[in-house]
Design an enzyme around this catalytic site. Structure first.
Site, PDB file in Angstrom:
ATOM      1  N   HIS A  10      38.615  43.233  -7.068  1.00  0.00           N
ATOM      2  CA  HIS A  10      39.217  43.395  -5.748  1.00  0.00           C
ATOM      3  C   HIS A  10      40.702  43.066  -5.747  1.00  0.00           C
ATOM      4  CE1 HIS A  10      40.171  42.774  -1.521  1.00  0.00           C
ATOM      5  NE2 HIS A  10      39.161  43.595  -1.278  1.00  0.00           N
ATOM      6  N   ALA A  72      28.236  42.049  -6.223  1.00  0.00           N
ATOM      7  CA  ALA A  72      27.274  43.045  -5.760  1.00  0.00           C
ATOM      8  C   ALA A  72      28.020  44.302  -5.329  1.00  0.00           C
ATOM      9  CB  ALA A  72      26.456  42.486  -4.595  1.00  0.00           C
ATOM     10  N   GLY A  74      29.146  46.619  -2.783  1.00  0.00           N
ATOM     11  CA  GLY A  74      29.377  46.798  -1.356  1.00  0.00           C
ATOM     12  C   GLY A  74      30.151  48.075  -1.128  1.00  0.00           C
ATOM     13  N   HIS A  76      33.336  48.874  -1.154  1.00  0.00           N
ATOM     14  CA  HIS A  76      34.385  49.266  -2.102  1.00  0.00           C
ATOM     15  C   HIS A  76      33.781  49.969  -3.309  1.00  0.00           C
ATOM     16  CE1 HIS A  76      37.509  47.388   0.148  1.00  0.00           C
ATOM     17  NE2 HIS A  76      37.118  46.143  -0.098  1.00  0.00           N
TER      18      HIS A  76
END
Length: 122
Positions: A10, A72, A74, A76
């Protein structure tokens, strides 16, 4: 065939946040010394995924493995990442770009985290 592994995370505003990802990249490089290993980020940090892919291709990579370094899958990973990879495949039609499973969902990773948690509990 020249391969690059891109560790996609991220990103954060705090540069210290990337330290574990850099350690992971070093560990992967030690195991695969003839493979380019590059962390890259969705936001806040550089390089972003597009820049990392373009750089790997410029460096001769014919196969790029993108590993989502998330706990996990998600939004993105499910929406943003496939769209970014589709755009990269259009820019580099002769290059194989593969998306691996999310790192945090791998059974070996879950087992390692569980062992660590149990060790903390004494």
């Amino acid at each position: 065939m020249s391969t690059a592994i891109l560790l996609f995370a991220h990103g954060a505003r705090d540069p210290e946040w990337a330290r574990p990802l850099e350690k992971l990249a070093g560990a992967v490089r030690a195991l695969r010394p003839h493979v380019t290993v590059q962390p890259c980020f969705l936001e806040f940090m550089t390089p972003d995924l597009a820049t990392a892919i373009d750089g790997a291709v410029a460096g001769g990579a014919q196969r790029i493995e993108v590993v989502p370094v998330f706990l996990a899958a998600g939004g993105h990973v499910k929406r943003d990442l496939p769209a970014m990879l589709d755009a990269a495949r259009e820019r580099h039609p002769g290059v194989t770009i593969v998306l691996s499973g999310v790192l945090g969902e791998a059974e070996a990773v879950i087992a390692a985290m569980a062992a660590h948690v149990v060790g903390l509990a004494g």
